[in-house]
Write a protein that holds these residues in place. Structure first.
Motif, mmCIF file in Angstrom:
data_model
loop_
_atom_site.group_PDB
_atom_site.id
_atom_site.type_symbol
_atom_site.label_atom_id
_atom_site.label_comp_id
_atom_site.label_asym_id
_atom_site.label_seq_id
_atom_site.Cartn_x
_atom_site.Cartn_y
_atom_site.Cartn_z
ATOM 1 N N GLY A 43 0.966 -1.311 -0.049
ATOM 2 C CA GLY A 43 0.081 0.049 0.027
ATOM 3 C C GLY A 43 0.818 1.322 -0.039
ATOM 4 N N LEU A 44 0.542 2.172 0.894
ATOM 5 C CA LEU A 44 1.557 3.517 0.887
ATOM 6 C C LEU A 44 2.409 3.312 2.055
ATOM 7 C CD1 LEU A 44 -1.478 6.031 0.200
ATOM 8 C CD2 LEU A 44 0.426 5.552 -1.177
ATOM 9 N N THR A 45 2.554 2.221 2.598
ATOM 10 C CA THR A 45 3.530 2.087 3.786
ATOM 11 C C THR A 45 5.077 2.410 3.483
ATOM 12 O OG1 THR A 45 3.878 -0.304 3.500
ATOM 13 C CG2 THR A 45 1.889 0.607 5.055
ATOM 14 N N THR A 46 5.592 1.925 2.466
ATOM 15 C CA THR A 46 6.919 1.864 2.252
ATOM 16 C C THR A 46 7.281 2.518 0.642
ATOM 17 O OG1 THR A 46 7.018 -0.183 3.290
ATOM 18 C CG2 THR A 46 9.024 0.560 2.128
ATOM 19 N N PRO A 47 8.043 3.488 0.607
ATOM 20 C CA PRO A 47 8.321 4.061 -0.850
ATOM 21 C C PRO A 47 8.837 3.017 -1.732
ATOM 22 C CG PRO A 47 9.712 4.902 0.671
ATOM 23 C CD PRO A 47 8.816 4.148 1.702
ATOM 24 N N VAL A 48 8.693 3.145 -2.739
ATOM 25 C CA VAL A 48 9.321 2.152 -3.969
ATOM 26 C C VAL A 48 9.854 3.064 -5.401
ATOM 27 C CG1 VAL A 48 7.425 0.527 -3.536
ATOM 28 C CG2 VAL A 48 6.996 2.005 -5.180
ATOM 29 N N VAL A 49 10.842 2.517 -5.847
ATOM 30 C CA VAL A 49 11.169 2.642 -7.087
ATOM 31 C C VAL A 49 11.056 1.669 -8.118
ATOM 32 C CG1 VAL A 49 13.155 3.372 -8.403
ATOM 33 C CG2 VAL A 49 13.015 4.325 -5.932
ATOM 34 N N GLY A 50 10.177 1.818 -9.151
ATOM 35 C CA GLY A 50 9.783 1.070 -9.943
ATOM 36 C C GLY A 50 10.838 1.014 -11.325
ATOM 37 N N ILE A 51 11.449 -0.083 -11.741
ATOM 38 C CA ILE A 51 12.217 -0.173 -13.080
ATOM 39 C C ILE A 51 11.394 -0.791 -14.004
ATOM 40 C CG2 ILE A 51 14.351 -0.778 -14.094
ATOM 41 C CD1 ILE A 51 15.524 -1.053 -11.211
ATOM 42 N N SER A 90 1.131 2.513 -15.473
ATOM 43 C CA SER A 90 1.274 3.191 -14.147
ATOM 44 C C SER A 90 2.273 4.145 -14.104
ATOM 45 C CB SER A 90 1.481 2.158 -13.084
ATOM 46 O OG SER A 90 0.565 1.242 -13.139
ATOM 47 N N PRO A 91 2.247 5.638 -13.590
ATOM 48 C CA PRO A 91 3.293 6.290 -13.552
ATOM 49 C C PRO A 91 4.097 6.016 -12.366
ATOM 50 C CG PRO A 91 1.181 7.244 -12.835
ATOM 51 C CD PRO A 91 0.882 6.049 -13.205
ATOM 52 N N VAL A 92 4.196 5.053 -11.617
ATOM 53 C CA VAL A 92 5.003 4.671 -10.401
ATOM 54 C C VAL A 92 6.347 4.517 -11.092
ATOM 55 C CG1 VAL A 92 3.482 3.903 -9.023
ATOM 56 C CG2 VAL A 92 4.408 2.108 -10.394
ATOM 57 N N PHE A 93 6.265 3.981 -12.330
ATOM 58 C CA PHE A 93 7.780 3.602 -12.965
ATOM 59 C C PHE A 93 8.635 4.908 -13.306
ATOM 60 C CE2 PHE A 93 4.898 -0.018 -13.704
ATOM 61 C CZ PHE A 93 5.861 -0.946 -13.331
ATOM 62 N N ALA A 94 9.906 4.707 -13.027
ATOM 63 C CA ALA A 94 10.923 5.665 -13.278
ATOM 64 C C ALA A 94 10.896 5.567 -15.187
ATOM 65 C CB ALA A 94 12.328 5.122 -13.177
ATOM 66 N N LEU A 95 11.278 6.732 -15.714
ATOM 67 C CA LEU A 95 11.227 6.886 -17.211
ATOM 68 C C LEU A 95 12.190 5.684 -17.758
ATOM 69 C CD1 LEU A 95 11.414 10.652 -17.819
ATOM 70 C CD2 LEU A 95 9.452 9.070 -18.779
ATOM 71 N N SER A 96 13.305 5.470 -17.160
ATOM 72 C CA SER A 96 14.326 4.485 -17.808
ATOM 73 C C SER A 96 15.034 3.675 -16.531
ATOM 74 C CB SER A 96 15.046 5.271 -18.693
ATOM 75 O OG SER A 96 15.777 6.121 -18.045
ATOM 76 N N THR A 97 16.166 3.046 -16.938
ATOM 77 C CA THR A 97 16.890 2.717 -16.213
ATOM 78 C C THR A 97 17.831 3.576 -15.361
ATOM 79 O OG1 THR A 97 18.311 1.771 -17.972
ATOM 80 C CG2 THR A 97 16.937 0.258 -16.976
ATOM 81 N N THR A 98 18.293 4.645 -16.469
ATOM 82 C CA THR A 98 19.053 5.571 -15.926
ATOM 83 C C THR A 98 18.343 6.540 -15.008
ATOM 84 O OG1 THR A 98 20.014 5.660 -17.995
ATOM 85 C CG2 THR A 98 20.546 7.630 -16.612
ATOM 86 N N ALA A 99 17.042 6.805 -15.144
ATOM 87 C CA ALA A 99 16.396 7.678 -14.241
ATOM 88 C C ALA A 99 15.989 7.052 -12.942
ATOM 89 C CB ALA A 99 14.845 7.931 -14.952
ATOM 90 N N ALA A 100 15.642 5.875 -12.952
ATOM 91 C CA ALA A 100 15.836 4.790 -11.752
ATOM 92 C C ALA A 100 17.025 4.948 -11.102
ATOM 93 C CB ALA A 100 15.544 3.314 -12.171
ATOM 94 N N ALA A 101 18.195 4.835 -11.283
ATOM 95 C CA ALA A 101 19.184 5.043 -10.632
ATOM 96 C C ALA A 101 19.262 6.237 -10.255
ATOM 97 C CB ALA A 101 20.255 4.826 -11.558
#
Lengths: 363, 323
Positions: free
Chosen positions: A124-132, A140-151
């Motif tokens: 849910g909203l308990t823990t922040p996430v980074v989506g690759i 879903s807009p939870v994902f980073a634009l790219s692998t570089t953006a995720a890093a």
């Protein structure tokens, strides 16, 4: 040290290159039969190599769900839980729950919309996430634009987070001929909006949009070349184009026409390569994803770098309704192959109506 | 009380003498404004712009001139525009154009690719470019590009210089040399006369002929006020100076508050913020800003520079929203 979870959906994205719409359930086996190869290892490794923080202590899943990639780098990590030869959504949920119990402060995950849904179910909203991003469907807009953006998001530690939608395609609407995304929930992501995907907004199906699509279709019909293979992207705009061409197109699939005849339907990478090699001249007609502007590397993963190597840039015809294109800051590509991405970058023409076009940069 | 920061207006009233001139114009409001006064206005504009009076066309608002130019000069040529640009004109062009090419300018720098523009001139074209651009505030043109465009016989170039007094950049000096150049201007902004609507056009030879019989009967209060304003341009210069100084301060405060500000040469600021429902929350607090997501990108907003107390209210309200 910051306890950081890492979980990889090893089969996410495999359906793309073989023309399937995902890898949920039995579809995964079909993807394997069709010769699909995993895409996630490259995505996670491309991200990990760019992470420069030394204060991350990873808690990860065994083998191909995490451990296999971390062990190639110098990170400190613990492996938890067990997995079988084949993995599924239940594994993701079970292991994420264990990670949460161990007190992770951030979860990095690799997958698509389905994976995001599974994670939402537990965190849910308990823990922040980074989506690759590595799925076929990534609405879903939870994902980073790219692998570089995720890093970059991971490297820039922040205590500010925003809630982003977890979406998935509305299958019922799709069957009814409408491209729609429905809200499933929200995940908390680090506040770095410029590095996150825009929400893939459904094309508006109101009358002006329809007229716009008809204008595009009419323009293309009048400019169609004989003896050329036309490959048509999925979506409602291209369905209107196909209708104008007099062929029945699949809404979710990539189809091909030649001199007014449908010569390929719901094509995967192999099918596309065969057709492109068979015909002398090939053109792709496609439309960007609303909201984030991706033309290659997201929804239609059948357009692999192998396929795109055979297509001249001038033979890629991009169409979009006026409304969609005016809400984009640029178009984007992320095929996974830098050479292919570079070839596609620069200004391109987008046909937006019978008499209108927009010149916009591909980044 | 509502704080209006959404229409790029000048927050300062015109000088008292200018307002009095407008009121004087009401004394004979049963009569059409005479040629004598219209000619006086043209002569003053001629002096102000250093352009011959017979090259100046008057109108109630420059939008009407832009529409007329699109109507007449896009019949046998394509329109080339930048997007985003002044939205009413962009929408009108989309409606009227025989053929339309839009060139998208993108964040973060919103620059215009000059070679791309020049590559589009292989057929007759009417280029309409607002400089500085609205809503980005970006200066898109320089002399090199403008002269290259104008040296192409296929091209007619219309530059909208609505914010000239804030940017300080004009191509009016090229009007005599190039017949295919036209420039629109307004006294709505820098001269604080938005409510009276005084726009004008500077015409190169190719445009001049068409406008020879363009009806120029403006309202008498408008003409009188504009004449008085041009007789005392120092009042306008002082207001522009105050606005530009306030802009520097406000933009600094916006950036400190965590809002991204894009540099521009106008009396407004383009900002980017992911604060949810930003414009709605400001509206609830009585402050109107332009939410650009209706026509362009989500999370981008255009905010006019107001009076110092209005700008302070804006900043304190934003801080409250963030917290």
């Amino acid at each position: 040290m910051k306890k950081t979870g890492l979980i990889v959906n090893p089969i996410a994205g495999m359906g793309g290159s073989v023309g399937l719409k995902g890898t949920d359930g039995e579809t995964y086996k079909k993807a394997l039969e069709l010769g699909a190869v995993p895409t996630t290892p490259q995505r996670i490794e491309d991200t990990l190599v760019l992470i420069n923080r030394k204060d991350l202590y990873f808690i990860t899943a065994p083998g191909k769900m995490g451990e296999d990639y971390l062990k190639k780098f110098d990170f400190k990590y613990d492996v938890i839980s067990t997995i079988g030869k084949e993995t599924n959504a239940d594994d993701t949920k079970r292991i994420v729950r264990e990670m949460a119990d161990k007190g992770i402060e951030l979860l990095i995950f690799v997958g698509g919309d389905g994976t995001a849904r599974d994670i939402y179910d537990i965190l849910g909203l308990t823990t922040p996430v980074v989506g690759i991003p590595s799925g076929v469907k990534m609405f879903s807009p939870v994902f980073a634009l790219s692998t570089t953006a995720a890093a970059e998001i991971i490297n820039n530690e922040t205590d500010q987070f925003i809630e982003k939608e977890v979406l998935d395609i509305d299958e019922e609407a799709f069957r009814a001929g409408k491209l729609g995304a429905k809200l499933y929930g929200y995940l908390k992501v680090p506040k770095n909006p410029s590095l996150l995907q825009g929400k893939k907004e459904p094309s508006n199906v109101s009358k002006p949009e329809e007229l716009s699509k008809k204008e595009i279709a009419q323009y293309l019909l009048e400019n169609i070349e004989n003896d050329a293979l036309y490959i048509l992207d999925p979506g409602t705009t291209l369905a209107t184009v196909a209708e104008k061409f007099g062929v029945q197109k699949t809404l979710l699939g990539i189809d091909a026409i030649f001199n007014g005849q449908l010569v390929g339907s719901d094509l995967n990478e192999k099918g596309l390569l065969e057709l492109i090699k068979k015909y002398r001249k090939t053109k792709i007609i496609l439309t960007p994803i609303g909201g984030n502007g991706f033309i290659f590397g997201r929804a239609s993963k059948q357009f692999t770098p192998e396929v795109l190597k055979l297509i001249d840039k001038k033979d890629i015809i991009i169409v979009a309704t006026e409304d969609k294109i005016s809400r984009l800051d640029c178009l984007r590509v992320d095929t996974g192959d830098i050479k292919t991405d570079n070839k596609l970058q620069g200004f391109v023409k987008v046909i937006t109506g019978y008499k209108t076009e927009t010149l916009i940069e591909v980044k | 009380m509502t704080t209006k920061l959404h229409m790029n207006e000048n927050p300062y009233l015109p000088a008292e003498s200018i307002r009095k001139a407008a009121v004087k114009g009401m004394e004979n409001v049963n009569r059409y404004s005479g040629l004598k006064y219209l000619n006086e206005l043209k002569n003053l504009l001629s002096k102000y712009n250093d352009v011959a009076a017979d090259r100046i066309v008057l109108s109630h608002g420059s939008d009407l001139l832009l529409r007329e130019l699109i109507n007449v000069f896009s019949k046998d040529r394509k329109i080339i525009m930048v997007y985003p640009s002044f939205f009413p004109v962009a929408q009108y062009a989309l409606k009227q154009a025989r053929k339309l090419t839009k060139i998208q300018i993108s964040p973060p720098d919103f620059s215009l690719d000059h070679n791309l523009v020049l590559s589009q001139l292989d057929e007759p074209a009417l280029l309409i470019i607002d400089n500085p651009n609205n809503p980005t505030g970006k200066i898109l043109l320089d002399y090199d590009l403008v002269e290259k465009i104008l040296q192409n016989k296929n091209a007619l170039l219309l530059v909208d210089e609505a914010y000239y007094e804030f940017s300080g950049q004009t191509f009016a000096g090229l009007i005599e040399k190039y017949p295919n150049l036209a420039i629109t201007r307004t006294m709505d902004k820098a001269f604080s006369l938005a409510g009276l609507r005084l726009g004008y056009l500077l015409t190169g030879d190719n445009f001049k002929h068409h406008f020879a019989d363009f009806p120029a009967y403006l309202s008498t209060p408008t003409v009188f006020a504009a004449v008085e304003a041009l007789k005392k341009p120092e009042y306008m210069s002082a207001a522009v100076g105050k606005i530009l100084r306030e802009k520097v301060k406000t933009e600094k405060d916006l950036a400190t508050a965590g809002v991204r500000v894009f540099p521009g040469k106008t009396n407004f600021s383009l900002i980017n913020t992911k604060i949810p429902d930003f414009a709605v929350k400001l509206k609830e607090a009585g402050i109107l800003v332009k939410d650009l997501s209706d026509e362009w990108l989500d999370t981008y907003f255009r905010i006019s520079i107001g009076l110092p107390e209005e700008n302070e209210l804006l900043i304190s309200t934003i801080k409250k929203i963030i917290n």
